[in-house]
Design a protein around this motif. Structure first.
Motif, mmCIF file in Angstrom:
data_model
loop_
_atom_site.group_PDB
_atom_site.id
_atom_site.type_symbol
_atom_site.label_atom_id
_atom_site.label_comp_id
_atom_site.label_asym_id
_atom_site.label_seq_id
_atom_site.Cartn_x
_atom_site.Cartn_y
_atom_site.Cartn_z
ATOM 1 N N PHE A 39 0.848 -1.193 0.000
ATOM 2 C CA PHE A 39 0.000 0.000 0.000
ATOM 3 C C PHE A 39 0.883 1.242 0.000
ATOM 4 N N VAL B 294 0.751 8.012 1.131
ATOM 5 C CA VAL B 294 0.345 9.228 0.424
ATOM 6 C C VAL B 294 0.447 10.477 1.300
ATOM 7 N N ARG C 51 -0.561 7.923 6.333
ATOM 8 C CA ARG C 51 -1.779 7.581 5.585
ATOM 9 C C ARG C 51 -1.395 6.798 4.334
ATOM 10 N N PHE C 52 -2.009 5.609 4.189
ATOM 11 C CA PHE C 52 -1.751 4.747 3.040
ATOM 12 C C PHE C 52 -3.007 4.631 2.182
ATOM 13 N N ALA C 53 -2.833 4.747 0.875
ATOM 14 C CA ALA C 53 -3.963 4.678 -0.052
ATOM 15 C C ALA C 53 -4.370 3.230 -0.304
ATOM 16 N N LEU C 54 -5.679 3.018 -0.399
ATOM 17 C CA LEU C 54 -6.225 1.737 -0.829
ATOM 18 C C LEU C 54 -6.401 1.777 -2.348
ATOM 19 N N THR D 223 -7.922 4.110 11.902
ATOM 20 C CA THR D 223 -9.086 4.303 11.043
ATOM 21 C C THR D 223 -9.994 3.079 11.089
ATOM 22 N N GLY E 275 -11.124 4.409 1.239
ATOM 23 C CA GLY E 275 -10.064 4.833 0.337
ATOM 24 C C GLY E 275 -8.679 4.893 0.941
ATOM 25 N N TYR E 276 -8.570 4.724 2.265
ATOM 26 C CA TYR E 276 -7.259 4.821 2.905
ATOM 27 C C TYR E 276 -7.309 4.199 4.299
ATOM 28 N N GLU F 196 -4.886 4.616 8.212
ATOM 29 C CA GLU F 196 -3.837 5.390 8.868
ATOM 30 C C GLU F 196 -3.240 4.628 10.048
#
Length: 277
Positions: free
Chosen positions: A46, A49, A62-65, A100, A106-107, A109
């Motif tokens: 992942f 971002v 924060r990592f994007a899905l 989260t 969409g992300y 954390e």
């Protein structure tokens, strides 16, 4: 006159039917359970971002899905395994709990405290926006359903706050869940308190259902919380009393977990009333 009205009635009926189908389709789309992105057997990558430095040794990642509507698919109270490289390039795997929920689409954390000698801490110190993190999961023994207990007592130390925060958020943001949450959160200094703004926000937004009591070993001069280590008296004052419909959760450094287990046993909490992350 009837001949003129018949086509109009047919058109009106068709419009109503189409509208009904649209509403039903939209409802099914909104209520169906999204498939999570995690794989319990294989690591998946992942992209980082956003990185927000919260203190000298704490940062939020924060990592994007895969898509803006994707969900991580992590059950409440469970964690993920993260894989990285330590300072000598050797592989290291460590569990972390995202802050989260699947309502954050969409992300996901992670709030990470990076210790000087920590092997995985090195990986998080070095990772930059655009890099990828390898993740596998879900993992964990804790299973939660709304209203399974009347109240939770939570005993957290340091970064052990992350699973507590995740569970508390899930409970409080669910309008059908009436569970109350009583949190005792221990740290060394005021600067060590993770997620304080978020925890205070929960206390302000849900004053009848969420209470937090901070304990510091080295408090500032002006301080209205607890001082020293979490004691039996603090637990008696700030957590729900032993009962079949309550549960005490604990997560912290091993010495704290051991001390809290002894306190809980002495206060009459049975093993069924206790859970350690």
């Amino acid at each position: 006159m009837e001949l003129l009205q018949t086509p109009n009635l047919k058109i009106l009926g068709l419009i109503v039917a189409v509208a009904a189908i649209t509403v039903v389709a939209a409802y099914l789309h909104l209520t169906k359970k999204r498939k999570g992105c995690l794989d319990p057997e294989n690591f998946k990558d992942f992209k980082l971002v956003k990185r927000t430095q919260l203190s000298h040794n704490v940062a939020k990642f924060r990592f994007a899905l895969p898509t803006p509507t994707s969900v991580l698919g992590l059950p409440i109270g469970q964690h993920i395994s993260c894989r990285g490289k330590d300072s000598v390039g050797e592989e290291v795997i460590k569990p972390y709990t995202p802050t989260t929920l699947d309502s954050d689409v969409g992300y996901f954390e992670l709030v990470i405290k990076m210790y000087l000698q920590g092997r995985m801490s090195h990986h998080f110190r070095e990772i930059r926006v655009g890099d990828y993190l390898s993740v596998k999961g879900p993992k964990g023994r804790f299973k939660y359903q709304a209203n399974q207990v009347k109240a939770f007592g939570m005993l957290a130390g340091g970064s052990g706050i992350t699973p507590m925060f995740q569970v508390a958020r899930a409970i409080l943001e669910n309008p059908k869940d009436k569970t109350k949450v009583h949190l005792i959160y221990a740290n060394v200094t005021f600067e060590d308190i993770l997620l304080k703004e978020e925890l205070d926000g929960l206390a302000n937004n849900y004053p009848d259902r969420f209470k937090v009591y901070y304990v510091l070993n080295q408090p500032p001069e002006v301080w209205n919380g607890g001082i020293g280590f979490v004691s039996k008296e603090m637990i008696q004052t700030h957590c729900p009393a032993p009962a079949p419909d309550i549960q005490i959760l604990r997560c912290g450094p091993p010495p704290m977990n051991k001390a809290m287990a002894a306190h809980l046993d002495a206060l009459g909490y049975t093993q069924e009333m206790q859970f350690q992350f």
